[in-house]
Design an enzyme around this catalytic site. Structure first.
Site, short mmCIF file in Angstrom:
data_model
loop_
_atom_site.label_atom_id
_atom_site.label_comp_id
_atom_site.label_asym_id
_atom_site.label_seq_id
_atom_site.Cartn_x
_atom_site.Cartn_y
_atom_site.Cartn_z
N ARG A 219 0.84 -1.21 0.00
CA ARG A 219 0.00 0.00 0.00
C ARG A 219 0.87 1.26 0.00
O ARG A 219 0.57 2.24 -0.68
CB ARG A 219 -0.95 -0.01 1.22
CG ARG A 219 -1.98 1.10 1.18
CD ARG A 219 -3.06 0.93 2.22
NE ARG A 219 -2.56 1.08 3.58
CZ ARG A 219 -3.29 0.91 4.68
NH1 ARG A 219 -4.56 0.57 4.57
NH2 ARG A 219 -2.76 1.06 5.88
N LYS B 4 -2.50 7.01 1.33
CA LYS B 4 -2.39 7.29 2.76
C LYS B 4 -1.37 8.41 2.92
O LYS B 4 -0.18 8.19 3.17
CB LYS B 4 -1.98 6.01 3.51
CG LYS B 4 -2.31 6.06 4.99
CD LYS B 4 -2.32 4.68 5.59
CE LYS B 4 -2.33 4.71 7.10
NZ LYS B 4 -3.47 5.34 7.74
N GLU C 162 -16.32 6.04 5.67
CA GLU C 162 -15.55 5.32 6.70
C GLU C 162 -15.49 6.22 7.92
O GLU C 162 -16.12 7.28 7.94
CB GLU C 162 -14.14 5.02 6.18
CG GLU C 162 -13.36 6.27 5.77
CD GLU C 162 -11.96 5.98 5.23
OE1 GLU C 162 -11.40 4.93 5.56
OE2 GLU C 162 -11.45 6.83 4.49
N1 PMP Z 1 -9.43 4.51 7.23
C1 PMP Z 1 -8.57 5.48 7.56
C2 PMP Z 1 -8.89 6.88 7.16
C3 PMP Z 1 -7.40 5.20 8.27
O1 PMP Z 1 -6.54 6.17 8.58
C4 PMP Z 1 -7.14 3.86 8.62
C5 PMP Z 1 -5.88 3.52 9.35
N2 PMP Z 1 -5.80 4.11 10.60
C6 PMP Z 1 -8.08 2.88 8.28
C7 PMP Z 1 -9.20 3.23 7.57
C8 PMP Z 1 -7.84 1.43 8.64
O2 PMP Z 1 -6.78 0.93 7.88
P1 PMP Z 1 -5.86 -0.28 8.37
O3 PMP Z 1 -6.78 -1.41 8.67
O4 PMP Z 1 -4.96 -0.55 7.23
O5 PMP Z 1 -5.14 0.19 9.59
#
Ligand code: PMP
Length: 283
Positions: A50, A149, A182
């Protein structure tokens, strides 16, 4: 605490980047947040994939190979004696001028911080979270894709501030169409009528690694899975709701905008998935 910056380790007090780094000036950079269990980073390869995708999307060349990055992450954990912890991996655009020109930043910086975990309090896992919908809309993918990200998290931070002011530890964010996207730092799932629903990446979300693992576990359990547009009505009328993230793992949600979800207690599917998830992290 020893922090890795582009090949060297520094004490916390001396771990510094330039004020001319475009990561600092403009949020120009990318990051990953990961967890280690028993000294092993969970889904490290997925996080690195990622990171490399985020880099490609913003035309940032990560200055070391994925293999070297993997070694650096593991070494940082070892040097800090952390077995069960949180790892923040950052790649900044590097030092440039006060202008926006990314091509003047010749040396992207790699930073790795291994720390102890700051978790949601245990009672939230037992009783479930109460959340609200933020008025801050999740950034439209046509502007800046949430799949990157990036070091610019102001969109999420503004939503999280709204939650804090309302006494909530997390907040739901909608996309510009008014659909569920989300939470500020977690993905969202509901369970209703024998189906597990979660917004698809098209909703404008960060495609979480934990989300992916939960989808795999749900398939193992033989659950029907639907990645489809969702509205708040779907959450209000769900039987169960939970959030996923590297730090949170799976955390139940029992109230949204004052509406009690299901029977107001963490649901059995949520508990089953969390149990299965934890069994995968301990191997
Ligand atoms: N959405 C956002 C905006 C995030 O910053 C994160 C990570 N903190 C997630 C979802 C979850 O991602 P992951 O399971 O890869 O930690």
């Amino acid at each position: 605490m020893k922090i890795y910056i582009s090949g060297d380790y520094f004490d916390k007090e001396n771990a510094k980047v330039s004020v001319f780094d475009h990561g600092f000036l403009y949020g120009d950079g990318i990051f990953e947040g990961m967890r280690s269990y028993n000294g092993k980073v969970f889904r490290l390869r997925d996080h690195l994939d990622r990171l490399w995708e985020s880099a490609k999307s913003i035309l940032l060349t990560i200055p070391i190979s994925a293999e070297a990055m993997e070694n650096a992450v593991n070494e940082t954990l070892q040097i800090n004696g952390i077995t069960n912890g949180y790892i923040r991996l950052i790649v900044t655009r590097g030092v440039g001028t006060l202008g926006l020109d990314a091509h003047l930043c010749q040396h992207p910086q790699v930073i790795i911080i291994a720390d102890h975990l700051a978790l949601y309090p245990k009672e939230f896992y037992e009783k479930g979270l109460e959340i609200i919908t933020a008025s801050t809309v999740r950034i439209n993918p046509a502007m800046l894709n949430p799949q990157i990200k990036s070091m610019n998290y102001l969109n999420n931070i503004l939503a999280k501030i709204e939650g804090h002011q309302a006494g909530c530890a997390e907040v739901l964010m909608l996309n510009s169409k008014g659909e569920v996207a989300e939470c500020s730092g977690d993905n969202i799932f509901i369970f209703k009528q024998n189906q597990l629903h979660t917004p698809s990446p098209d909703a404008g979300i960060l495609e979480g690694i934990t989300r992916r693992v939960v989808l795999e576990l749900a398939a193992e359990l033989g659950l029907n899975i639907k990645e489809c547009p969702m509205t708040r009505h779907d959450i209000y009328t769900a039987e169960e709701c939970f959030l996923t993230g590297s730090a949170a793992e799976l955390i139940p949600v029992v109230k949204l905008d004052g509406r009690i979800i299901g029977n107001g207690k963490p649901g059995s599917i949520t508990k089953k998935l969390l149990e299965l998830f934890r069994s995968k992290t301990t191997v």
